[in-house]
Scaffold this motif. Structure first.
Motif, short mmCIF file in Angstrom:
data_model
loop_
_atom_site.label_atom_id
_atom_site.label_comp_id
_atom_site.label_asym_id
_atom_site.label_seq_id
_atom_site.Cartn_x
_atom_site.Cartn_y
_atom_site.Cartn_z
N LEU A 89 0.81 -1.22 0.00
CA LEU A 89 0.00 0.00 0.00
C LEU A 89 0.85 1.27 0.00
O LEU A 89 0.55 2.20 -0.76
CB LEU A 89 -1.00 -0.01 1.15
CG LEU A 89 -2.10 -1.07 1.02
CD1 LEU A 89 -3.00 -1.07 2.24
CD2 LEU A 89 -2.91 -0.88 -0.24
N PRO A 90 1.93 1.36 0.78
CA PRO A 90 2.76 2.56 0.68
C PRO A 90 3.36 2.75 -0.73
O PRO A 90 3.47 3.88 -1.21
CB PRO A 90 3.87 2.33 1.71
CG PRO A 90 3.23 1.44 2.73
CD PRO A 90 2.34 0.52 1.93
N TYR A 110 -8.42 -0.53 0.49
CA TYR A 110 -8.90 -1.27 1.64
C TYR A 110 -8.39 -2.71 1.54
O TYR A 110 -8.34 -3.28 0.46
CB TYR A 110 -10.42 -1.31 1.68
CG TYR A 110 -11.06 0.04 1.79
CD1 TYR A 110 -11.27 0.62 3.05
CD2 TYR A 110 -11.44 0.75 0.66
CE1 TYR A 110 -11.85 1.88 3.15
CE2 TYR A 110 -12.02 2.00 0.76
CZ TYR A 110 -12.22 2.56 2.01
OH TYR A 110 -12.79 3.80 2.11
N VAL A 111 -8.06 -3.26 2.69
CA VAL A 111 -7.73 -4.68 2.78
C VAL A 111 -8.75 -5.28 3.74
O VAL A 111 -8.86 -4.87 4.90
CB VAL A 111 -6.30 -4.90 3.31
CG1 VAL A 111 -6.04 -6.39 3.53
CG2 VAL A 111 -5.28 -4.31 2.35
N LEU A 112 -9.51 -6.24 3.24
CA LEU A 112 -10.50 -6.94 4.05
C LEU A 112 -9.97 -8.35 4.33
O LEU A 112 -9.37 -8.97 3.45
CB LEU A 112 -11.83 -7.03 3.30
CG LEU A 112 -12.35 -5.73 2.70
CD1 LEU A 112 -13.64 -5.99 1.92
CD2 LEU A 112 -12.56 -4.67 3.76
N ARG A 113 -10.17 -8.82 5.53
CA ARG A 113 -9.63 -10.13 5.94
C ARG A 113 -10.73 -10.95 6.61
O ARG A 113 -11.46 -10.44 7.46
CB ARG A 113 -8.47 -9.91 6.90
CG ARG A 113 -7.86 -11.18 7.44
CD ARG A 113 -6.66 -10.87 8.31
NE ARG A 113 -6.22 -12.04 9.03
CZ ARG A 113 -5.07 -12.13 9.69
NH1 ARG A 113 -4.24 -11.11 9.71
NH2 ARG A 113 -4.75 -13.23 10.33
N SER A 114 -10.82 -12.22 6.22
CA SER A 114 -11.76 -13.15 6.83
C SER A 114 -11.01 -14.41 7.21
O SER A 114 -10.55 -15.15 6.33
CB SER A 114 -12.90 -13.47 5.85
OG SER A 114 -13.78 -14.41 6.42
N ASN A 115 -10.88 -14.64 8.50
CA ASN A 115 -10.15 -15.81 9.01
C ASN A 115 -11.05 -17.03 9.04
O ASN A 115 -12.12 -17.00 9.64
CB ASN A 115 -9.61 -15.55 10.41
CG ASN A 115 -8.59 -14.43 10.43
OD1 ASN A 115 -7.74 -14.35 9.56
ND2 ASN A 115 -8.68 -13.56 11.41
#
Length: 101
Positions: A27-28, A40-45
């Motif tokens: 992202l940087p 956006y970073v979405l995470r689902s464990n």
């Protein structure tokens, strides 16, 4: 504005390292591209794997192409990401953003 949407999965043991790579390196780096407007970073464990949904916003399709190249529907990966991801969505999807914050 264009939203670029892509999904990838890691083994649970690699999820934190992949998230760190996205947050601290990917992202940087994207912020240096003209026309990049955030992401956006979405995470689902899950028990078997962790899913990541990455949504990056660009001001135009030309800005997407500056990032991804002429074949802009092909996902772009850092070499380290290839090691951490156990499977990937082979196409990045692009949407025109009609409503936003």
């Amino acid at each position: 504005m264009i939203a670029r949407h892509w999904r990838g999965w890691t083994k649970p043991a690699d999820a934190d390292a992949y998230e760190h790579l996205l947050r601290e390196h990917v992202l940087p780096g994207l912020r240096t591209i003209a026309g990049y407007r955030g992401g956006y970073v979405l995470r689902s464990n899950g028990a078997e794997e962790t899913e990541f949904v990455v949504i990056n916003l660009f001001e135009s399709l030309e800005a997407v192409i500056a990032f991804a190249g002429k074949d802009y529907a092909t996902p772009v990966f850092e070499p380290e990401a290839k090691r951490l991801l156990s499977r990937i969505e082979t196409v990045a999807h692009h949407y025109e953003v009609k409503v936003g914050p």
